[in-house]
Design a protein around this motif. Structure first.
Motif, PDB file in Angstrom:
ATOM      1  N   ASN A 310       6.598  23.969   9.994  1.00  8.53           N
ATOM      2  CA  ASN A 310       5.425  24.188   9.147  1.00  8.53           C
ATOM      3  C   ASN A 310       4.833  22.892   8.618  1.00  8.53           C
ATOM      4  O   ASN A 310       3.615  22.799   8.399  1.00  8.53           O
ATOM      5  CB  ASN A 310       5.787  25.074   7.956  1.00  8.53           C
ATOM      6  CG  ASN A 310       6.414  26.380   8.375  1.00  8.53           C
ATOM      7  OD1 ASN A 310       7.455  26.765   7.875  1.00  8.53           O
ATOM      8  ND2 ASN A 310       5.803  27.077   9.323  1.00  8.53           N
ATOM      9  N   GLY A 311       5.679  21.901   8.364  1.00  7.97           N
ATOM     10  CA  GLY A 311       5.187  20.635   7.843  1.00  7.97           C
ATOM     11  C   GLY A 311       6.333  19.667   7.625  1.00  7.97           C
ATOM     12  O   GLY A 311       7.494  20.062   7.514  1.00  7.97           O
ATOM     13  N   ILE A 312       5.982  18.390   7.595  1.00  7.63           N
ATOM     14  CA  ILE A 312       6.955  17.321   7.382  1.00  7.63           C
ATOM     15  C   ILE A 312       6.438  16.418   6.265  1.00  7.63           C
ATOM     16  O   ILE A 312       5.261  16.030   6.271  1.00  7.63           O
ATOM     17  CB  ILE A 312       7.173  16.492   8.668  1.00  7.63           C
ATOM     18  CG1 ILE A 312       7.691  17.382   9.801  1.00  7.63           C
ATOM     19  CG2 ILE A 312       8.125  15.333   8.415  1.00  7.63           C
ATOM     20  CD1 ILE A 312       7.775  16.683  11.148  1.00  7.63           C
ATOM     21  N   THR A 313       7.307  16.088   5.326  1.00  6.76           N
ATOM     22  CA  THR A 313       6.943  15.209   4.212  1.00  6.76           C
ATOM     23  C   THR A 313       7.899  14.035   4.169  1.00  6.76           C
ATOM     24  O   THR A 313       9.115  14.223   4.031  1.00  6.76           O
ATOM     25  CB  THR A 313       7.006  15.965   2.877  1.00  6.76           C
ATOM     26  OG1 THR A 313       6.135  17.091   2.923  1.00  6.76           O
ATOM     27  CG2 THR A 313       6.598  15.057   1.718  1.00  6.76           C
ATOM     28  N   THR A 314       7.329  12.829   4.278  1.00 10.90           N
ATOM     29  CA  THR A 314       8.166  11.634   4.185  1.00 10.90           C
ATOM     30  C   THR A 314       7.280  10.405   4.066  1.00 10.90           C
ATOM     31  O   THR A 314       6.165  10.374   4.607  1.00 10.90           O
ATOM     32  CB  THR A 314       9.088  11.489   5.416  1.00 10.90           C
ATOM     33  OG1 THR A 314       9.992  10.402   5.205  1.00 10.90           O
ATOM     34  CG2 THR A 314       8.305  11.255   6.687  1.00 10.90           C
ATOM     35  N   GLY A 315       7.752   9.421   3.354  1.00 10.83           N
ATOM     36  CA  GLY A 315       7.117   8.114   3.326  1.00 10.83           C
ATOM     37  C   GLY A 315       5.658   8.099   2.937  1.00 10.83           C
ATOM     38  O   GLY A 315       5.174   8.920   2.150  1.00 10.83           O
ATOM     39  N   ASP A 316       4.931   7.137   3.493  1.00  8.97           N
ATOM     40  CA  ASP A 316       3.525   6.901   3.147  1.00  8.97           C
ATOM     41  C   ASP A 316       2.893   6.189   4.333  1.00  8.97           C
ATOM     42  O   ASP A 316       3.284   5.058   4.666  1.00  8.97           O
ATOM     43  CB  ASP A 316       3.440   6.046   1.881  1.00  8.97           C
ATOM     44  CG  ASP A 316       2.014   5.834   1.400  1.00  8.97           C
ATOM     45  OD1 ASP A 316       1.078   6.027   2.200  1.00  8.97           O
ATOM     46  OD2 ASP A 316       1.843   5.457   0.231  1.00  8.97           O
ATOM     47  N   VAL A 317       1.920   6.828   4.985  1.00 11.91           N
ATOM     48  CA  VAL A 317       1.323   6.233   6.181  1.00 11.91           C
ATOM     49  C   VAL A 317       0.546   4.963   5.873  1.00 11.91           C
ATOM     50  O   VAL A 317       0.236   4.178   6.783  1.00 11.91           O
ATOM     51  CB  VAL A 317       0.410   7.251   6.903  1.00 11.91           C
ATOM     52  CG1 VAL A 317       1.203   8.424   7.405  1.00 11.91           C
ATOM     53  CG2 VAL A 317      -0.733   7.698   5.997  1.00 11.91           C
ATOM     54  N   ALA A 318       0.224   4.716   4.602  1.00 13.82           N
ATOM     55  CA  ALA A 318      -0.549   3.525   4.240  1.00 13.82           C
ATOM     56  C   ALA A 318       0.329   2.332   3.866  1.00 13.82           C
ATOM     57  O   ALA A 318      -0.188   1.242   3.638  1.00 13.82           O
ATOM     58  CB  ALA A 318      -1.488   3.848   3.076  1.00 13.82           C
ATOM     59  N   ARG A 319       1.645   2.540   3.772  1.00 13.37           N
ATOM     60  CA  ARG A 319       2.538   1.438   3.370  1.00 13.37           C
ATOM     61  C   ARG A 319       3.600   1.211   4.442  1.00 13.37           C
ATOM     62  O   ARG A 319       4.094   2.158   5.054  1.00 13.37           O
ATOM     63  CB  ARG A 319       3.219   1.766   2.037  1.00 13.37           C
ATOM     64  CG  ARG A 319       2.277   1.814   0.851  1.00 13.37           C
ATOM     65  CD  ARG A 319       3.077   1.982  -0.447  1.00 13.37           C
ATOM     66  NE  ARG A 319       3.721   3.290  -0.521  1.00 13.37           N
ATOM     67  CZ  ARG A 319       4.838   3.513  -1.218  1.00 13.37           C
ATOM     68  NH1 ARG A 319       5.454   2.515  -1.836  1.00 13.37           N
ATOM     69  NH2 ARG A 319       5.360   4.731  -1.267  1.00 13.37           N
ATOM     70  N   THR A 320       3.983  -0.019   4.648  1.00 16.79           N
ATOM     71  CA  THR A 320       5.027  -0.358   5.617  1.00 16.79           C
ATOM     72  C   THR A 320       6.378  -0.283   4.920  1.00 16.79           C
ATOM     73  O   THR A 320       6.916  -1.276   4.426  1.00 16.79           O
ATOM     74  CB  THR A 320       4.792  -1.765   6.188  1.00 16.79           C
ATOM     75  OG1 THR A 320       4.644  -2.695   5.100  1.00 16.79           O
ATOM     76  CG2 THR A 320       3.529  -1.784   7.038  1.00 16.79           C
ATOM     77  N   ILE A 321       6.932   0.934   4.898  1.00 13.95           N
ATOM     78  CA  ILE A 321       8.175   1.188   4.170  1.00 13.95           C
ATOM     79  C   ILE A 321       9.167   1.955   5.023  1.00 13.95           C
ATOM     80  O   ILE A 321       8.798   2.585   6.019  1.00 13.95           O
ATOM     81  CB  ILE A 321       7.913   1.979   2.866  1.00 13.95           C
ATOM     82  CG1 ILE A 321       7.311   3.354   3.204  1.00 13.95           C
ATOM     83  CG2 ILE A 321       7.050   1.205   1.899  1.00 13.95           C
ATOM     84  CD1 ILE A 321       7.277   4.310   2.028  1.00 13.95           C
TER      85      ILE A 321
END
Length: 456
Positions: A310-321
């Protein structure tokens, strides 16, 4: 008490004629009912929504009761019919979905309007308009004949939109109130072709949450890359282990317990109209999932379980982390015969082997439900529809979605038949939800004819 034939003789016209004579009143009443919010997910409009449902049950000539379990109340109403007549339980729900972004609506969701032959507002089709049609049919019998053709108990669920978590417990606590012969539920939509239909089941559902954890906080990917394990990679590898590249589910025993379609069900599916290119085109596709090549459109929906990310939540596509956590929501739609807990345990066992660092928890699970299509009540429901519309309805063995139908067939042990009363493009759960006026008026007449058929 008066029997069904005598009640029909007392009516001043056919049910369809009576309804159309009162159409302005019926439309205005539904719009007023829809204007009361009742969002079970957030509590918006409660407890006033429960009070308003009680009021509508009283107006229908029933004796109301409010049954409280662990969640939103169940509103019921009962009236006895002639001795020896069937006792039908009519199910709907008075809670509604959240509105979503208000700017996407062409009207205030709780200030319904009539436009282009439709009533627009949250809950018009899902589900106030559908159970309101049943209630107004009951009210018309009270006004015209002072009696009902059969015994009726109405069940208005206050938490269907959050999975009806307390409904089974409430019904188990009051078995004497629900000792009926048949359940009729009105939810979902008529067939995509616009034809009225009679349904006989739904798939079940198992909801899972997968979670992987890594460092105590998000980390700079340059400073800690190749040092800190990445939970996002753990999660996607766990998800990938559940299916092979062709889409075949790799969980051992995933389909165990599945009851195949009967010959009657398969014949009914074959008879359903289908414009597959149009259906696929409406969702921007040109072909179906290749994992199920050889299966028809309806077999895929009713005769096979699903496994969906249904969905995946992780990290931040705007930051190199490197993220600290990664989560995914997964649902599994179950077919008749499958046990939600057993399927969960098989998935958990698979992940313990293939992704031991990922935890999986169950956030909900209900079994599928199916009533044989050749039961003795379906012809009566079909006759009620054809008396109003002049056409025989389509017979649908099972829907692909999920409703609390298992409670009626499993807990109460009753045959359960779906009588959808809303247009297929009702936009339920979405902005600009609507109910076509012509469907609503015919639905009210069908509900009258249904009680006359059951009581005959």
């Amino acid at each position: 008490m008066t029997d069904a034939s005598a009640i029909r003789a007392q009516l001043s016209g056919t049910p369809r004629e009576l309804v159309h004579e009162r159409q302005e009143e019926l439309i205005a009443g539904l719009m007023d009912y829809v204007s009361q919010p009742g969002v079970s997910a957030t509590g918006e409009g409660f407890p006033a929504a429960t009070d308003r449902a009680v009021e509508e049950v009283k107006r229908a000539g029933l004796t109301p009761s409010v049954l409280v379990g662990d969640g939103r109340p169940l509103v019921t109403g009962h009236r006895a019919g002639p001795a020896g007549a069937p006792h039908v339980l009519i199910y709907g729900h008075y809670d509604v979905q959240p509105t979503g972004p208000r700017e996407l609506w062409d009207c205030d969701p709780f200030a319904p309007v009539v436009r282009d032959g439709r009533i627009w507002g949250r809950g018009t089709g899902d589900n106030k308009g559908q159970h309101y049609a049943h209630l107004q049919a009951l009210r018309l019998f009270e006004e015209q004949a002072g009696a009902l053709p059969c015994s009726v108990t109405v069940l208005l669920d206050g938490e269907e939109e959050i999975g009806s978590p307390s409904l089974a417990g409430v019904l188990r606590a009051h078995p004497e109130r629900f000792d009926g012969d048949l359940v009729v539920w009105s939810d979902r939509s008529v067939h995509e072709s616009g034809e009225w239909c009679v349904s006989h089941g739904v798939r079940g559902m198992l909801r899972l949450r997968l979670r992987a954890t890594g460092p105590s906080r998000p980390l700079h990917s340059g400073n800690f890359g190749n040092v800190a394990p990445n939970p996002a990679w753990q999660l996607v590898q766990a998800l990938a282990s559940l299916k092979d590249p062709s889409g075949r589910v790799l969980v051992e025993g995933f389909e165990d317990g599945r009851e195949p379609l009967s010959d009657a069900d398969r014949a009914a599916f074959t008879a359903l109209p289908l414009d597959l290119p149009q259906v696929l085109g409406d969702i921007g596709l040109t072909e179906m999932d290749p994992a199920f090549d050889g299966l028809s459109f309806y077999e895929r929906l009713a005769d096979r379980p699903t496994l969906t990310i249904n969905g995946i939540t992780t990290g931040d596509v705007a930051r190199t982390i490197i993220p600290d956590t990664a989560e995914a929501g997964v649902d599994i739609r179950l077919t008749a015969g499958q046990d939600p807990q057993a399927v969960f345990e098989r998935v958990a066992a698979h992940l313990r082997i293939h992704a031991p660092g990922v935890t999986v928890t169950k956030s909900g699970g209900v079994p599928a439900s199916r009533t044989p299509i050749d039961n003795p009540y379906t012809p009566r429901v079909a006759r009620a529809i054809s008396r109003v519309t002049g056409r025989d309805p389509l017979l649908v063995p099972a829907y692909g979605g999920t409703l609390p139908d298992w409670i009626f067939t499993g807990v109460l042990g009753l045959p359960s038949i779906g009588l959808p009363l809303a247009n297929a493009d009702q936009a339920n759960h979405a902005p600009n939800e609507n109910l076509r006026v012509d469907y609503f008026l015919d639905a009210t007449a069908i509900c009258m004819e249904l009680l006359l058929e059951l009581g005959a």
